[in-house]
Enzyme design. Structure first.
Site, short mmCIF file in Angstrom:
data_model
loop_
_atom_site.label_atom_id
_atom_site.label_comp_id
_atom_site.label_asym_id
_atom_site.label_seq_id
_atom_site.Cartn_x
_atom_site.Cartn_y
_atom_site.Cartn_z
N SER A 80 0.84 -1.19 0.00
CA SER A 80 0.00 0.00 0.00
C SER A 80 0.89 1.27 0.00
O SER A 80 1.72 1.43 -0.89
CB SER A 80 -0.96 -0.05 1.19
OG SER A 80 -1.96 0.93 1.07
N ASP A 130 -9.99 -4.89 -4.21
CA ASP A 130 -9.43 -3.87 -3.30
C ASP A 130 -10.34 -2.63 -3.29
O ASP A 130 -10.48 -1.96 -4.31
CB ASP A 130 -8.02 -3.49 -3.78
CG ASP A 130 -7.27 -2.65 -2.75
OD1 ASP A 130 -7.91 -1.91 -2.00
OD2 ASP A 130 -6.02 -2.73 -2.71
N HIS A 155 -8.03 -5.32 0.25
CA HIS A 155 -6.79 -4.56 0.48
C HIS A 155 -5.94 -5.29 1.52
O HIS A 155 -5.80 -4.86 2.66
CB HIS A 155 -7.13 -3.13 0.93
CG HIS A 155 -5.94 -2.21 0.88
ND1 HIS A 155 -5.28 -1.91 -0.29
CD2 HIS A 155 -5.30 -1.51 1.85
CE1 HIS A 155 -4.28 -1.07 -0.03
NE2 HIS A 155 -4.27 -0.82 1.26
#
Length: 227
Positions: A117, A172, A206
């Site tokens: 991320s 995600d 995610h």
């Protein structure tokens, strides 16, 4: 030279003589501990794994709450304003970690930089603007920061031919997979296109999954063979 990020980083030492290193950067609001744990499960005995903690700063995206963050985030879309100063400063801090490892005997071409991320975003930006030739980049569920500055921003970099493993969950909700795909396309203007692997995982949100971690393990093994 003291390297602030190394002072309290989670470091997994090799079980034998260390000839390579993986520096892995966590995502927003996390710490190095969770990724140190994930990497422990796929570790190679001659590789040192370094998982630094991001400094705690107010994050615009989260109503200025103070949390671990590599730089400020204003939004998560490709056209959101970006914290250019913070991104560049964070990249310099990661380059200092790389420099420290090189001075201590692990050559740059035996160092992989990776992250998840926001950490993956920073690893891409840092590696692509790094004066050292690195072994590879692991970019999980992320994007390329200051993407409009590339490919020019990479002009002084040694990493025009660097292998990149980019992975993204197809479900995600935070950083949609299409941003990952746009990033993969952009990266083809920056490095040799055939060096980029973009893998997506159905059903994955995610986060990471065992299949993705196996891909990471294979990528590391291939680029950092035992010597």
């Amino acid at each position: 030279m003291s390297v602030p990020l190394l002072a309290d980083a989670v470091t997994i030492s090799g079980a034998e003589r260390e000839t390579a290193a993986v520096i892995f950067l966590h995502g927003l609001g996390d710490t190095g501990h969770s990724w140190a744990e994930a990497l422990s499960a796929i570790r190679l005995p001659y590789v040192k794994y370094i998982c630094p903690h991001a400094p705690r700063i107010p994050v615009t995206l989260n109503m200025k709450m103070v949390m671990p963050s590599w730089f400020d985030l204003m939004g998560l879309s490709p056209d959101a304003p970006e914290d250019e100063t913070g991104i560049k400063k964070a990249a310099e801090n990661i380059k200092a970690v790389i420099e420290h490892e090189v001075k201590n005997g692990i050559p740059a071409h035996r160092i992989i930089l990776g992250g998840f991320s926001q950490g993956g975003a920073l690893s891409l930006y840092t590696a692509l603007t790094c004066p050292h030739q690195l072994a590879g980049i692991v970019a999980l569920s992320c994007w390329l920061p200051l993407h409009k500055a590339f490919p020019q921003a990479a002009n002084n970099s040694m990493n025009k031919d660097i292998p990149i493993l980019q992975c993204h969950g197809e479900l995600d909700p935070m950083i949609p997979v299409r941003f990952g795909a746009l990033t993969a396309e952009k990266l083809k203007c920056v490095v040799t296109p055939s060096r980029i692997q973009f893998r997506t995982y159905p059903g994955l949100m995610h986060s990471s999954c065992p299949q993705e971690m196996m891909a990471v393990k294979e990528f590391i093994e291939k680029l950092l063979p035992r010597i």
